[in-house]
Design an enzyme around this catalytic site. Structure first.
Site, PDB file in Angstrom:
ATOM      1  N   THR A   1       0.810  -1.173  -0.129  1.00 35.78           N
ATOM      2  CA  THR A   1      -0.001  -0.114  -0.030  1.00 35.78           C
ATOM      3  C   THR A   1       0.775   1.279   0.144  1.00 35.78           C
ATOM      4  OG1 THR A   1       0.068  -0.056   2.668  1.00 35.78           O
ATOM      5  CG2 THR A   1      -1.859  -1.289   1.205  1.00 35.78           C
ATOM      6  N   ASP A   2       0.165   2.543  -0.215  1.00 35.24           N
ATOM      7  CA  ASP A   2       0.891   3.752  -0.093  1.00 35.24           C
ATOM      8  C   ASP A   2       0.020   4.698   0.670  1.00 35.24           C
ATOM      9  OD1 ASP A   2      -0.964   4.862  -1.574  1.00 35.24           O
ATOM     10  OD2 ASP A   2       0.306   4.923  -3.447  1.00 35.24           O
ATOM     11  N   ALA A   3       0.722   5.780   0.617  1.00 31.66           N
ATOM     12  CA  ALA A   3       0.053   6.817   1.856  1.00 31.66           C
ATOM     13  C   ALA A   3      -1.441   7.470   1.088  1.00 31.66           C
ATOM     14  CB  ALA A   3       0.810   8.152   2.121  1.00 31.66           C
TER      15      ALA A   3
ATOM     16  N   GLY B   1      -3.495   5.251   1.012  1.00 30.21           N
ATOM     17  CA  GLY B   1      -4.502   4.211   1.728  1.00 30.21           C
ATOM     18  C   GLY B   1      -4.721   2.974   0.976  1.00 30.21           C
TER      19      GLY B   1
END
Lengths: 132, 132, 132, 132
Positions: free
Chosen positions: C17-19, C21
Site C-alpha cells: 500500500t501507499d500513503a 491508503g
C-alpha cells in the site's frame, strides 16, 4: 520460548530478488511482516478494525537481523513468529526464516501499539496474545 | 507535443534489479512516477498541500509501457514527462526512459484528479500545467 | 478466450500500500507476475531449470493496465492469467484482478522468450501451454 | 568516529510509503543502501567492475535499526554513512537518517566481501576506505 512458533510459507518471486541473484536484503523484512500479520490474524487480531474503529496501530520500534544463508528465486521458504518479551508499552517478536531445515535468517522486532491520531503509545493488552 | 519534455535523472540501485540482472519490470513504474512527481513540482504543484488542505489527489487511471532495452545495476538513466491529451476529468502524460541516447522504455499514463474523501472525479484545472 | 482463467489468491499487506491508503499502482504489476509465475508452474514450466539448464528466460515486452477499483490493506484479492494471442516469438497473457465479484484491474502483457546469454528471441513452443 | 559522515539526500515518494501514511519500515533499508552505495562510489569503489571483473561482491551480514520518528510522503531526508569497526573479513557502517536536524532513524550494518563464484569471504582491503 518453549511454545512452537507460528509458521507462514512464502514463495520467492523475481520481485523479491536482485542482480546478485538472491533475495534483496530489505525484502526479507517484508517477508517477516507478512508472518507477523498472519500470526496476529491467527490470534484473532483484526488490524483493519483496530485502525478504523479503535484508531490504534502497531508500529515497529526497532529491528535486527542476521542474514545467514541467502534465498533464491522460486525458493519455498517459511517465516516464523513467536512472542518474546512483553512490556507495558511494547512487545518483542522473535522470527526466523527457513528453507526446509536450513536456517536462512534470524531476526527480532520490537513493536509498539500507538494511538493512530496522537501517535502516543498505548498499553499493550496481554490478552492480545492469548488467542481468544 | 513540441515542447521539450521534463527530465529527471535516476540512478539504478540493487533494490531496483532482479535475478535476471536487470531492472525488475514493475520498478520502471516507480521511476516513471518519480519523474511525474518532480515534473508537477517544477510546475508549482504541491501534492502534500493538495491532499491535506484541498483534499484532492491524483490517481493513475490506466498505463501502458513498452520495455525496449533493459537498464542494469548502477546505470544512470533519465525519465521524462510531458503533458499529452487533456480532457475535462483526466490528463495524459507521455513518458520515456533513456540511458544516454538509448531509448529504454516508452510509456503513457492517464491520470485523474479525485476528491480524496468521496473519491469522485474533479475537473482538472488547465492552469495546473501552465506553471504560472 | 473461452477457457477458464487460472486464479491465484493474494493477500494485501502494508508493503503493498501507499500513503493514499490503497495498493500502490506499480505493485499491482508484482501481483500480476505472481499469477503468471504460478500459472506457468501449473502448466509444468520450471523457470529455474529454464534459466539454469536451458539458459532461456521470459521477458515482458509490453504491458498495459486499467486501474478500475483500488485494493486496500488486508484485502483478499485474486489475480487471473489466461493465454491470449500466441505468435512465433511472443505470447500475450490476459489478466484481471478481482475482490470477490468486483473487477479491480484489467491488464495484458506481451512476453518474449529470450536466450539468457545472447538475449536473442527464441521461438515460443506451443506445447508450453498444453500443460503436459 | 570523529570524521564527518557521508551524506546522501533522498526524496520520499508514494512508492516508499504505506497505508499508515509514513515510510514503510522495510523501505528505510533501501534508503540506507543508497547512501552506502554512494559513499563507496565517493571513495572510488566501482561495484560493477568489482562484480564483473574481480568477481567480488559486498553482502550485508547483519543489520539493526531503531525507528525514532517516521518520514512522510514528499519529505526531503538525508541518509548518512560512516565507517565503523573494520575486521579482517567484515566492516561495519554506522548510519543515520535525518529530516533537517531531526534524527529519524539510527542503524548499523555489518558487510562482508565475498567471492561472487564461491561465495567465500575475502579479506577486506583497508585501502578501500582511504579514498586514495
Amino acid at each position: 520460548m518453549t511454545e512452537k512458533a507460528f509458521e507462514w510459507p512464502i514463495r520467492v518471486y523475481y520481485e523479491d530478488t536482485d542482480a546478485q541473484g538472491v533475495v534483496y536484503y530489505a525484502n526479507y523484512f517484508r517477508f517477516l511482516e507478512r508472518a507477523r500479520t498472519e500470526w496476529l490474524r491467527s490470534l484473532g487480531v483484526d488490524q483493519v478494525r483496530m485502525m478504523q474503529v479503535e484508531r490504534r496501530i502497531f508500529v515497529v520500534v526497532s529491528t535486527h537481523a542476521e542474514f545467514i544463508v541467502p534465498a533464491h528465486f522460486n525458493d519455498e521458504i517459511v517465516a516464523t513468529a513467536a512472542l518474546g518479551a512483553l512490556s507495558r508499552a511494547t512487545f518483542d517478536i522473535e522470527q526466523k526464516i527457513f528453507r526446509g531445515d536450513v536456517l536462512l535468517l534470524r531476526s527480532g522486532v520490537k513493536v509498539a501499539l500507538l494511538d493512530a491520531d496522537s501517535m502516543k503509545p498505548q498499553r499493550v493488552p496481554k490478552a492480545l496474545f492469548e488467542g481468544n
